[in-house]
Design an enzyme around this catalytic site. Structure first.
Site, PDB file in Angstrom:
ATOM      1  N   GLU A   1      21.595 -31.462  15.195  1.00 32.30           N
ATOM      2  CA  GLU A   1      20.090 -32.875  14.884  1.00 32.30           C
ATOM      3  C   GLU A   1      20.406 -33.333  16.836  1.00 32.30           C
ATOM      4  O   GLU A   1      20.790 -34.156  17.232  1.00 32.30           O
ATOM      5  CB  GLU A   1      20.300 -33.960  14.092  1.00 32.30           C
ATOM      6  CG  GLU A   1      18.327 -34.354  13.533  1.00 32.30           C
ATOM      7  CD  GLU A   1      18.225 -32.665  12.916  1.00 32.30           C
ATOM      8  OE1 GLU A   1      17.421 -31.192  13.465  1.00 32.30           O
ATOM      9  OE2 GLU A   1      19.003 -32.254  11.845  1.00 32.30           O
ATOM     10  N   HIS A   2      18.833 -33.169  17.058  1.00 32.78           N
ATOM     11  CA  HIS A   2      18.234 -33.596  18.626  1.00 32.78           C
ATOM     12  C   HIS A   2      19.511 -33.128  19.679  1.00 32.78           C
ATOM     13  O   HIS A   2      19.889 -34.521  20.376  1.00 32.78           O
ATOM     14  CB  HIS A   2      17.699 -35.602  18.114  1.00 32.78           C
ATOM     15  CG  HIS A   2      16.972 -35.532  17.936  1.00 32.78           C
ATOM     16  ND1 HIS A   2      15.599 -35.971  18.010  1.00 32.78           N
ATOM     17  CD2 HIS A   2      16.338 -36.425  16.275  1.00 32.78           C
ATOM     18  CE1 HIS A   2      14.662 -36.050  17.251  1.00 32.78           C
ATOM     19  NE2 HIS A   2      15.099 -35.972  16.748  1.00 32.78           N
ATOM     20  N   GLY A  48       4.626 -31.089   9.040  1.00 30.18           N
ATOM     21  CA  GLY A  48       5.471 -32.478   9.791  1.00 30.18           C
ATOM     22  C   GLY A  48       6.498 -32.470   8.251  1.00 30.18           C
ATOM     23  O   GLY A  48       6.609 -34.237   8.530  1.00 30.18           O
ATOM     24  N   SER A  49       7.147 -31.751   8.137  1.00 32.56           N
ATOM     25  CA  SER A  49       8.219 -32.388   7.101  1.00 32.56           C
ATOM     26  C   SER A  49       9.895 -31.955   7.689  1.00 32.56           C
ATOM     27  O   SER A  49      10.670 -32.244   7.054  1.00 32.56           O
ATOM     28  CB  SER A  49       8.209 -31.479   5.720  1.00 32.56           C
ATOM     29  OG  SER A  49       6.886 -31.900   5.209  1.00 32.56           O
ATOM     30  N   SER A 105       9.950 -26.416   9.951  1.00 33.53           N
ATOM     31  CA  SER A 105      10.005 -25.976  11.464  1.00 33.53           C
ATOM     32  C   SER A 105       8.295 -25.461  10.749  1.00 33.53           C
ATOM     33  O   SER A 105       8.634 -24.538  10.982  1.00 33.53           O
ATOM     34  CB  SER A 105      10.727 -25.394  12.025  1.00 33.53           C
ATOM     35  OG  SER A 105       9.779 -25.311  13.308  1.00 33.53           O
ATOM     36  N   SER A 106       6.964 -25.813  10.151  1.00 33.77           N
ATOM     37  CA  SER A 106       6.057 -24.863  10.389  1.00 33.77           C
ATOM     38  C   SER A 106       5.499 -24.467  11.820  1.00 33.77           C
ATOM     39  O   SER A 106       5.555 -23.192  11.586  1.00 33.77           O
ATOM     40  CB  SER A 106       4.848 -25.700   9.456  1.00 33.77           C
ATOM     41  OG  SER A 106       4.904 -26.801  10.121  1.00 33.77           O
ATOM     42  N   SER A 107       5.839 -25.461  13.069  1.00 42.61           N
ATOM     43  CA  SER A 107       5.296 -25.146  13.737  1.00 42.61           C
ATOM     44  C   SER A 107       6.012 -23.362  14.434  1.00 42.61           C
ATOM     45  O   SER A 107       4.927 -22.823  15.262  1.00 42.61           O
ATOM     46  CB  SER A 107       5.537 -26.068  15.015  1.00 42.61           C
ATOM     47  OG  SER A 107       6.753 -26.486  15.576  1.00 42.61           O
ATOM     48  N   GLU A 133       5.076 -24.350  22.963  1.00 39.47           N
ATOM     49  CA  GLU A 133       5.208 -25.431  22.018  1.00 39.47           C
ATOM     50  C   GLU A 133       5.698 -26.603  23.710  1.00 39.47           C
ATOM     51  O   GLU A 133       4.119 -27.817  23.666  1.00 39.47           O
ATOM     52  CB  GLU A 133       6.547 -25.622  21.139  1.00 39.47           C
ATOM     53  CG  GLU A 133       5.625 -26.378  20.482  1.00 39.47           C
ATOM     54  CD  GLU A 133       6.215 -26.871  19.124  1.00 39.47           C
ATOM     55  OE1 GLU A 133       7.266 -26.290  18.375  1.00 39.47           O
ATOM     56  OE2 GLU A 133       6.520 -28.270  19.163  1.00 39.47           O
ATOM     57  N   ASP A 137      14.490 -24.789  16.728  1.00 37.59           N
ATOM     58  CA  ASP A 137      13.435 -23.943  15.663  1.00 37.59           C
ATOM     59  C   ASP A 137      12.685 -22.586  16.170  1.00 37.59           C
ATOM     60  O   ASP A 137      12.872 -21.533  15.031  1.00 37.59           O
ATOM     61  CB  ASP A 137      12.434 -25.000  16.001  1.00 37.59           C
ATOM     62  CG  ASP A 137      12.331 -26.292  15.590  1.00 37.59           C
ATOM     63  OD1 ASP A 137      13.720 -26.018  15.145  1.00 37.59           O
ATOM     64  OD2 ASP A 137      11.060 -27.341  15.521  1.00 37.59           O
TER      65      ASP A 137
HETATM   66  P1  ADP Z   1       7.092 -29.019  11.688  1.00 32.03           P
HETATM   67  O1  ADP Z   1       6.854 -28.148  12.844  1.00 32.03           O
HETATM   68  O2  ADP Z   1       8.016 -30.202  10.994  1.00 32.03           O
HETATM   69  O3  ADP Z   1       6.321 -28.632  10.280  1.00 32.03           O
HETATM   70  P2  ADP Z   1       5.649 -29.668  13.812  1.00 32.03           P
HETATM   71  O4  ADP Z   1       4.352 -31.271  13.847  1.00 32.03           O
HETATM   72  O5  ADP Z   1       6.019 -29.756  14.433  1.00 32.03           O
HETATM   73  O6  ADP Z   1       6.043 -29.932  12.219  1.00 32.03           O
HETATM   74  O7  ADP Z   1       4.378 -28.408  13.590  1.00 32.03           O
HETATM   75  C1  ADP Z   1       2.653 -28.781  12.162  1.00 32.03           C
HETATM   76  C2  ADP Z   1       1.855 -28.775  13.301  1.00 32.03           C
HETATM   77  O8  ADP Z   1       1.577 -27.198  13.243  1.00 32.03           O
HETATM   78  C3  ADP Z   1       0.224 -28.470  12.207  1.00 32.03           C
HETATM   79  O9  ADP Z   1      -0.083 -29.835  12.090  1.00 32.03           O
HETATM   80  C4  ADP Z   1      -0.588 -27.580  13.030  1.00 32.03           C
HETATM   81  O10 ADP Z   1      -1.231 -28.053  13.093  1.00 32.03           O
HETATM   82  C5  ADP Z   1       0.750 -26.348  12.975  1.00 32.03           C
HETATM   83  N1  ADP Z   1       0.519 -25.407  11.290  1.00 32.03           N
HETATM   84  C6  ADP Z   1       1.633 -25.606  10.724  1.00 32.03           C
HETATM   85  N2  ADP Z   1       1.782 -24.571   9.999  1.00 32.03           N
HETATM   86  C7  ADP Z   1       0.410 -24.423   9.955  1.00 32.03           C
HETATM   87  C8  ADP Z   1      -0.195 -23.609   9.112  1.00 32.03           C
HETATM   88  N3  ADP Z   1      -0.326 -22.547   8.146  1.00 32.03           N
HETATM   89  N4  ADP Z   1      -1.752 -23.395   9.590  1.00 32.03           N
HETATM   90  C9  ADP Z   1      -2.260 -23.611  10.932  1.00 32.03           C
HETATM   91  N5  ADP Z   1      -1.410 -24.227  11.195  1.00 32.03           N
HETATM   92  C10 ADP Z   1      -0.289 -25.162  10.912  1.00 32.03           C
HETATM   93 MG    MG Z   2       7.644 -28.332  15.059  1.00 36.74          MG
END
Ligand code: ADP
Ligand code: MG
Length: 360
Positions: A15-16, A104-105, A108-110, A140, A152
């Site tokens: 991590e990191h 934001g969990s 890596s939704s981003s 990013e 990620d």
């Molecule tokens: P993580 O990658 O850990 O989930 P991040 O802060 O890096 O957290 O990314 C989250 C951001 O990515 C959200 O605040 C949003 O801007 C974008 N995002 C993620 N999933 C979606 C989605 N399904 N639709 C639109 N934007 C999203």
């Molecule tokens: Mg992210």
């Protein structure tokens, strides 16, 4: 209509370390981001997401001069801009996003969104897989403004069913790491996200750079050995020293974990998880009360070999190594304990290594 999919990821250990050219060991997970596209006969991108109410439309001609809007659309638009830099000819299209990765969990939704966006915008154009991951990382870094490493995006692109990956973040290559049959990867979501997250991440990146100035001739903390760290320690201020110590030892733990996985030594794998968590808590200072609670609670339960926070920290998830068969009782007990303490219901996700991004 065309459709594309990219998974989120959970990092098992390391991590990191990715932004310090080090080693990480993630898996792609069964949660991800799906994007449906339709071609338009006007030269613009129309973006919408099932997870967000506001939509965004941007003319292709305006992309190059665009400023970040601190909006979710910065992620796909950042990707579009990087594709332009590569000389890819973009078409007008509608992009409808629908994701199952919680935002934001630390899952890596981003990156799932970036990688799915890249496949959608590429619209069949070939791009080598490592280049795809790097392009999304640049999106990013350059447009969203987060100085992230490659983990990620790489995990989302290269995920493989049934195997974790030991990723060398300098070489940007990986070795597949099958996990022992007797163990399950279980993610527990603390459901909290402390505001500190993004600024603390930037601070850690800067503190690692500061630490590096005490090692002339080294390109990254990844190049510092434990002996070199010990010899230089007296001359390094406390905070950068602690950040460097985490990095040097965490890289070592990743390699140890790799070896332990090859021997199906669950106890050793779990012990490395716990050491990683303690280091993130004490030396890197990116844990929080809720994550520490989840780790401490997990370690008292039957069948749990190890537990640690995963992702950037300050909330998000823990990752747990749980013996097969013990997952259900683990989930039930973790939810009960966390609810009793924080009045929040933590999502518990049993996951296996999944395949990476693809056209559907
Ligand atoms: P993580 O990658 O850990 O989930 P991040 O802060 O890096 O957290 O990314 C989250 C951001 O990515 C959200 O605040 C949003 O801007 C974008 N995002 C993620 N999933 C979606 C989605 N399904 N639709 C639109 N934007 C999203
Ligand atoms: Mg992210």
């Amino acid at each position: 209509m065309k459709a594309y999919y990219a998974p989120g990821r959970v990092n098992l250990i390391g991590e990191h370390t990715d932004y310090n050219d080090g080693f990480v060991l993630p898996i792609a997970i069964a949660l991800g981001c799906r994007i449906e596209t339709r071609e338009l006969d006007v030269p613009e991108l129309r973006l919408s997401s099932k997870q967000y109410a506001d939509t965004r439309t941007v003319a292709l001609a305006d992309l190059a001069g665009l400023q970040p809007a601190k909006h979710w659309s910065d992620y796909p638009l950042g990707v579009a801009r990087e594709l332009l830099v590569l000389g890819v000819e973009l078409k007008g299209m509608v992009l409808e996003i629908d994701a199952t990765v919680p935002t934001g969990s630390g899952l890596s939704s981003s990156a799932a969104l970036e990688v799915a966006s890249a496949l959608a915008l590429l619209d069949g154009h070939e791009l080598e897989k490592a280049e795809l991951a790097r392009l999304c990382q640049r999106a990013e870094r350059n447009f969203v403004g987060m100085p992230c490493g490659i983990m990620d995006q790489y995990a989302s692109v290269f995920g493989e069913q049934g195997a974790a990956m030991l990723l060398d973040c300098r070489a940007v290559t990986h070795e597949r790491v099958p996990l022992p049959a007797g163990v399950s990867v279980v993610v527990v979501n603390s459901m909290v996200k402390h505001d500190l997250g993004a600024s603390a991440y930037r601070d850690r990146v800067a503190q690692c750079q500061e630490a590096l100035t005490h090692f002339p001739g080294k390109a990254a903390l990844r190049d510092v050995t434990l002996g070199e760290l010990e010899r230089a320690a007296a001359g390094i201020p406390e905070v950068p020293l602690a950040r460097a110590r985490h990095n040097v030892l965490e890289n070592w733990r990743v390699r140890q974990f790799h070896a332990a996985a090859a021997e199906a030594d669950l106890a050793r794998m779990g012990q490395l998880f716990v050491e990683s968590h303690r280091s993130l808590r004490d030396d890197y200072e990116v844990s929080c009360e809720e994550l520490d609670f989840l780790v401490d609670a997990a370690l008292t339960l039957p069948g749990v070999q190890g537990a640690r926070m995963t992702g950037g920290g300050f909330g998000g998830c823990t990752v747990n190594l749980v013996e097969k068969g013990a997952e259900e009782a683990f989930a039930k007990e973790m939810r009960a304990r966390y609810q009793a303490r924080y009045q929040l219901d933590p999502a518990v996700i049993v996951t296996t290594p999944c395949a990476g991004a693809r056209s559907l």
